[in-house]
Design a protein around this motif. Sequence first.
Motif, short mmCIF file in Angstrom:
data_model
loop_
_atom_site.label_atom_id
_atom_site.label_comp_id
_atom_site.label_asym_id
_atom_site.label_seq_id
_atom_site.Cartn_x
_atom_site.Cartn_y
_atom_site.Cartn_z
N ASN A 130 0.81 -1.23 0.00
CA ASN A 130 0.00 0.00 0.00
C ASN A 130 0.84 1.27 0.00
N ARG A 131 2.00 1.22 -0.60
CA ARG A 131 2.80 2.44 -0.76
C ARG A 131 2.11 3.32 -1.80
N LYS A 132 2.43 4.62 -1.78
CA LYS A 132 1.75 5.56 -2.66
C LYS A 132 2.58 5.94 -3.89
N VAL A 133 3.83 6.39 -3.65
CA VAL A 133 4.65 6.91 -4.74
C VAL A 133 6.10 6.47 -4.57
N LEU A 134 6.73 6.15 -5.69
CA LEU A 134 8.17 5.92 -5.72
C LEU A 134 8.81 7.19 -6.28
N PHE A 135 9.85 7.68 -5.64
CA PHE A 135 10.59 8.84 -6.11
C PHE A 135 12.04 8.42 -6.37
N LEU A 136 12.67 9.05 -7.34
CA LEU A 136 14.08 8.84 -7.58
C LEU A 136 14.66 10.07 -8.25
N THR A 137 15.99 10.13 -8.26
CA THR A 137 16.68 11.13 -9.06
C THR A 137 17.54 10.37 -10.05
N ASN A 153 8.73 12.53 -15.35
CA ASN A 153 9.82 13.49 -15.16
C ASN A 153 9.26 14.75 -14.49
N LEU A 154 9.76 15.05 -13.30
CA LEU A 154 9.30 16.23 -12.56
C LEU A 154 10.20 17.43 -12.76
N GLY A 155 11.24 17.28 -13.60
CA GLY A 155 12.15 18.39 -13.87
C GLY A 155 13.44 18.30 -13.07
N ILE A 156 14.22 19.34 -13.18
CA ILE A 156 15.53 19.37 -12.52
C ILE A 156 15.35 19.36 -11.01
N SER A 157 16.13 18.51 -10.38
CA SER A 157 16.05 18.29 -8.94
C SER A 157 16.85 19.33 -8.17
N ASP A 158 16.51 19.47 -6.89
CA ASP A 158 17.33 20.27 -5.98
C ASP A 158 18.58 19.50 -5.56
N SER A 159 18.61 18.20 -5.84
CA SER A 159 19.76 17.37 -5.46
C SER A 159 21.04 17.84 -6.14
N THR A 160 22.09 17.85 -5.36
CA THR A 160 23.42 18.18 -5.90
C THR A 160 24.39 17.02 -5.64
N TRP A 161 23.84 15.84 -5.36
CA TRP A 161 24.64 14.65 -5.05
C TRP A 161 25.75 14.45 -6.09
N GLY A 162 26.95 14.29 -5.62
CA GLY A 162 28.09 14.02 -6.49
C GLY A 162 28.47 15.17 -7.41
N GLY A 163 27.91 16.35 -7.14
CA GLY A 163 28.22 17.50 -7.99
C GLY A 163 27.57 17.44 -9.36
N GLU A 164 26.51 16.66 -9.50
CA GLU A 164 25.83 16.45 -10.78
C GLU A 164 24.48 17.17 -10.82
N GLU A 165 23.95 17.34 -12.04
CA GLU A 165 22.59 17.85 -12.20
C GLU A 165 21.66 16.66 -12.37
N TRP A 166 20.69 16.55 -11.50
CA TRP A 166 19.77 15.42 -11.45
C TRP A 166 18.37 15.83 -11.85
N TYR A 167 17.58 14.84 -12.22
CA TYR A 167 16.16 15.03 -12.53
C TYR A 167 15.35 14.25 -11.51
N ASP A 168 14.30 14.86 -10.98
CA ASP A 168 13.37 14.17 -10.10
C ASP A 168 12.39 13.40 -10.96
N MET A 169 12.10 12.17 -10.55
CA MET A 169 11.15 11.31 -11.25
C MET A 169 10.22 10.71 -10.21
N SER A 170 8.99 10.39 -10.62
CA SER A 170 8.05 9.76 -9.69
C SER A 170 7.21 8.71 -10.42
N TYR A 171 6.77 7.75 -9.65
CA TYR A 171 5.89 6.69 -10.17
C TYR A 171 4.78 6.53 -9.14
N THR A 172 3.55 6.80 -9.54
CA THR A 172 2.41 6.70 -8.64
C THR A 172 1.90 5.27 -8.61
N LEU A 173 1.80 4.71 -7.41
CA LEU A 173 1.40 3.31 -7.24
C LEU A 173 -0.10 3.14 -7.04
N VAL A 174 -0.79 4.18 -6.57
CA VAL A 174 -2.22 4.05 -6.28
C VAL A 174 -3.05 4.86 -7.26
#
Length: 174
Positions: A130-137, A153-174
Amino acid sequence: MKRSSEEMRQQFEFRDIRQEEMEQAVKIEGICFPPNEACTPKMMRERIVTVPELFLVAVDKQTGKVAGFLNGIATKEEKFRDEFFLDADLHDCDGGNIMLLGLDVLPEYRGQGLATEIVNQYISRERLKNRKVLFLTCLDNKVKMYEKMGFKNLGISDSTWGGEEWYDMSYTLV
């Protein structure tokens, strides 16, 4: 050559990671990600100890070798942040959302559809919980791969992990 889901299930066992597979996972992470992006061995071990139930492995039935895995942590939060990579204690077993922290497939198993099958197995398993959403960068060069798997694709992420430009992504389970 891409294989069917049935062929994947015949070749691989999909299940939670076992403690004795910890060092395989640490090694695989180092193979699959450059040092600036990879989870540290210490952090990988902490994730496996803290949330093995959110760590899905694909084990080659013939060799007993971990061929790939997907791992994450549960949370009530709805936005990915870099701290999820660093602190397994942010895991909230009652959280309806999963922050996916890494999809790893060893080079010799790539190009067969294993990454897609691991994600599909993970989606099915978390939907049953019964999880709702999966998120990843992900990096720009992986956006289309995740879109083919059904992620938005949710667009450019606020994440700066590893000094890279990331994209936020989501998958809705419900």
